[in-house]
Design a protein around this motif. Structure first.
Motif, short mmCIF file in Angstrom:
data_model
loop_
_atom_site.label_atom_id
_atom_site.label_comp_id
_atom_site.label_asym_id
_atom_site.label_seq_id
_atom_site.Cartn_x
_atom_site.Cartn_y
_atom_site.Cartn_z
N SER A 113 0.78 -1.24 0.00
CA SER A 113 0.00 0.00 0.00
C SER A 113 0.81 1.29 0.00
CB SER A 113 -0.92 0.02 1.22
OG SER A 113 -0.16 -0.01 2.41
N THR A 114 2.13 1.23 -0.04
CA THR A 114 2.89 2.46 0.23
C THR A 114 3.28 3.28 -0.98
OG1 THR A 114 4.96 1.25 0.18
CG2 THR A 114 3.90 1.49 2.31
N TYR A 115 3.04 2.82 -2.19
CA TYR A 115 3.51 3.56 -3.36
C TYR A 115 2.47 4.59 -3.80
CZ TYR A 115 7.02 -0.06 -3.37
OH TYR A 115 8.03 -0.89 -3.00
N ASN A 116 2.84 5.83 -3.78
CA ASN A 116 1.94 6.92 -4.09
C ASN A 116 2.22 7.48 -5.48
OD1 ASN A 116 0.62 6.96 -1.48
ND2 ASN A 116 2.55 7.77 -0.69
N ALA A 117 1.57 8.58 -5.83
CA ALA A 117 1.80 9.22 -7.13
C ALA A 117 3.29 9.52 -7.29
CB ALA A 117 0.98 10.49 -7.24
N TYR A 118 3.82 9.26 -8.49
CA TYR A 118 5.20 9.51 -8.88
C TYR A 118 6.20 8.55 -8.24
CZ TYR A 118 2.97 13.60 -10.75
OH TYR A 118 2.12 14.42 -11.44
N ASP A 119 5.70 7.50 -7.57
CA ASP A 119 6.57 6.41 -7.15
C ASP A 119 6.47 5.31 -8.21
OD1 ASP A 119 7.40 7.55 -4.81
OD2 ASP A 119 5.84 6.63 -3.59
N TRP A 120 7.55 4.53 -8.33
CA TRP A 120 7.51 3.41 -9.28
C TRP A 120 6.68 2.28 -8.70
CZ3 TRP A 120 8.68 4.82 -13.86
CH2 TRP A 120 9.65 5.79 -14.07
N LYS A 121 5.77 1.73 -9.50
CA LYS A 121 4.83 0.73 -9.03
C LYS A 121 5.21 -0.70 -9.40
CE LYS A 121 1.64 3.83 -7.70
NZ LYS A 121 2.02 5.03 -8.44
N CYS A 122 6.35 -0.89 -10.08
CA CYS A 122 6.68 -2.23 -10.57
C CYS A 122 6.82 -3.23 -9.42
CB CYS A 122 7.95 -2.20 -11.41
SG CYS A 122 9.40 -1.53 -10.56
N ASN A 123 7.40 -2.80 -8.30
CA ASN A 123 7.59 -3.70 -7.16
C ASN A 123 6.26 -4.05 -6.51
OD1 ASN A 123 10.61 -3.41 -7.20
ND2 ASN A 123 10.05 -1.30 -6.81
N LYS A 124 5.35 -3.08 -6.49
CA LYS A 124 4.01 -3.32 -5.94
C LYS A 124 3.27 -4.36 -6.77
CE LYS A 124 -0.48 -1.01 -5.50
NZ LYS A 124 -0.99 -1.85 -4.42
N LEU A 125 3.35 -4.24 -8.09
CA LEU A 125 2.65 -5.18 -8.96
C LEU A 125 3.11 -6.61 -8.71
CD1 LEU A 125 0.73 -5.83 -11.34
CD2 LEU A 125 2.70 -5.52 -12.85
N VAL A 126 4.44 -6.82 -8.65
CA VAL A 126 4.97 -8.16 -8.43
C VAL A 126 4.54 -8.70 -7.08
CG1 VAL A 126 7.09 -9.50 -8.15
CG2 VAL A 126 6.92 -7.81 -9.98
N THR A 164 -1.45 3.75 12.18
CA THR A 164 -1.65 3.40 10.78
C THR A 164 -0.40 2.72 10.26
OG1 THR A 164 -3.08 5.33 10.48
CG2 THR A 164 -2.23 4.26 8.48
N CYS A 165 -0.56 1.51 9.72
CA CYS A 165 0.58 0.72 9.26
C CYS A 165 0.60 0.64 7.74
CB CYS A 165 0.51 -0.69 9.85
SG CYS A 165 0.64 -0.71 11.65
N TYR A 166 1.76 0.91 7.18
CA TYR A 166 1.95 0.90 5.74
C TYR A 166 2.87 -0.25 5.35
CZ TYR A 166 0.22 5.66 6.34
OH TYR A 166 -0.53 6.76 6.70
N LEU A 167 2.54 -0.92 4.26
CA LEU A 167 3.33 -2.05 3.80
C LEU A 167 4.08 -1.68 2.53
CD1 LEU A 167 0.51 -4.75 4.10
CD2 LEU A 167 2.14 -4.05 5.86
N TRP A 168 5.26 -2.24 2.33
CA TRP A 168 5.96 -2.02 1.08
C TRP A 168 6.74 -3.27 0.69
CZ3 TRP A 168 7.70 0.09 5.65
CH2 TRP A 168 9.01 -0.19 6.03
N ALA A 169 6.96 -3.39 -0.60
CA ALA A 169 7.69 -4.54 -1.15
C ALA A 169 9.14 -4.17 -1.40
CB ALA A 169 7.04 -4.96 -2.47
N PRO A 170 10.03 -5.15 -1.46
CA PRO A 170 11.44 -4.85 -1.74
C PRO A 170 11.62 -4.25 -3.13
CG PRO A 170 11.03 -7.22 -1.82
CD PRO A 170 9.82 -6.59 -1.25
N GLN A 171 12.51 -3.28 -3.24
CA GLN A 171 12.81 -2.66 -4.53
C GLN A 171 13.57 -3.64 -5.42
OE1 GLN A 171 11.74 0.17 -5.55
NE2 GLN A 171 11.33 1.48 -3.80
N ALA A 172 13.55 -3.37 -6.72
CA ALA A 172 14.22 -4.24 -7.68
C ALA A 172 15.72 -4.39 -7.38
CB ALA A 172 14.03 -3.71 -9.10
N ASN A 173 16.36 -3.33 -6.93
CA ASN A 173 17.79 -3.41 -6.61
C ASN A 173 18.04 -4.39 -5.46
OD1 ASN A 173 18.63 -1.69 -8.59
ND2 ASN A 173 19.08 0.03 -7.27
#
Length: 261
Positions: A113-126, A164-173
């Protein structure tokens, strides 16, 4: 397998529509698709291979095939396709601390849930493809090297601001680092020689492209050296070579090895 056949048909229709949109744009030459060469020629064989895998694994569908199927469904639905666009706000699950720590939390229904406007969404999709589409859930820890607290699914981290808890996925790097400890994911070496099966991506595997001084790019493997990923305009299909060339000539394979819930 009628559902698979219909999905394949709609993917081909969507790809033709996307190609026409680019071809008719004043910014691109006629019959131009911006994400690599010979995609149209590879797409049907790739989807034929996907069909065969779906048939052969019907009794026990693998998480990687479920994840890819989910991503393809997002691709053909315009509303969902652009949810993962670079310029749009992210749709996802934001949890309270109580919900996150609850013994009844179902990690297979939780999206990043943590990627907002102008963030890259590729990691979220995966991550969403595996967690929700693949039904393996999120393996949630305080940080990506930490002890898992929920599930044995796709690795994710969380941070709580007040309640409020925010989740994020690991970046491609991060995904591309050979020695990085990511629960539920294991490294696969780049292809070194013909026949090195452990080094070749399977349909639905994660292909990540590291970038020096950037965030890199992550995707799901569609087959025939095609990938599906979140681009600036939303979810699109492109050539693996196109992204490899654009990211320091490097690509890494990550395979899901967790047991899900």
């Amino acid at each position: 397998m009628m559902e698979t056949e219909l999905l394949i048909q709609k993917v081909l229709e969507k790809f033709r529509k996307r190609s026409d949109e680019f071809a008719n744009s004043p910014d691109y030459p006629e019959d131009y698709y911006p994400y690599g060469d010979n995609i149209a020629q590879r797409l049907t064989p790739a989807l034929d291979q996907y069909r065969e895998l779906m048939i052969s694994h019907t009794a026990d569908l693998l998480p990687r095939l479920k994840a890819l199927t989910w991503a393809l469904r997002m691709y053909i639905n315009e509303d969902y396709r652009v949810t993962y666009a670079y310029h749009l706000k992210s749709m996802g699950t934001i949890l309270t601390k109580t919900e996150l720590e609850s013994s009844t939390l179902d990690p297979t229904k939780v999206r990043v849930s943590t990627y907002n406007a102008y963030d890259w969404k590729c990691n979220k999709l995966v991550a969403d493809a595996y967690a929700v589409g693949g039904a393996v859930g999120l393996s949630i820890g305080k940080n990506l090297d930490g002890v898992k607290t929920k599930g044995n699914g796709y690795p994710a981290a969380y941070d709580c601001n007040n309640n409020t808890c925010y989740l994020w996925a690991p970046q491609a790097n991060i995904l591309a680092k050979q020695n990085y400890n990511l629960r539920s994911l294991t490294n696969a070496k780049p292809l070194r020689k013909t026949g090195d099966l452990m080094a070749q991506p399977e349909v639905g595997d994660i292909i990540c492209f590291p970038s020096e001084g950037g965030l890199g790019h992550s995707s799901l493997y569609l087959g025939k050296k095609l990938i599906i990923s979140a681009k600036e305009s939303g979810i699109d299909i492109e050539a693996e070579e196109y992204e490899t060339e654009g990211h320091d000539g490097k690509a890494r394979i990550r395979k899901f090895t967790g047991s899900g819930r």
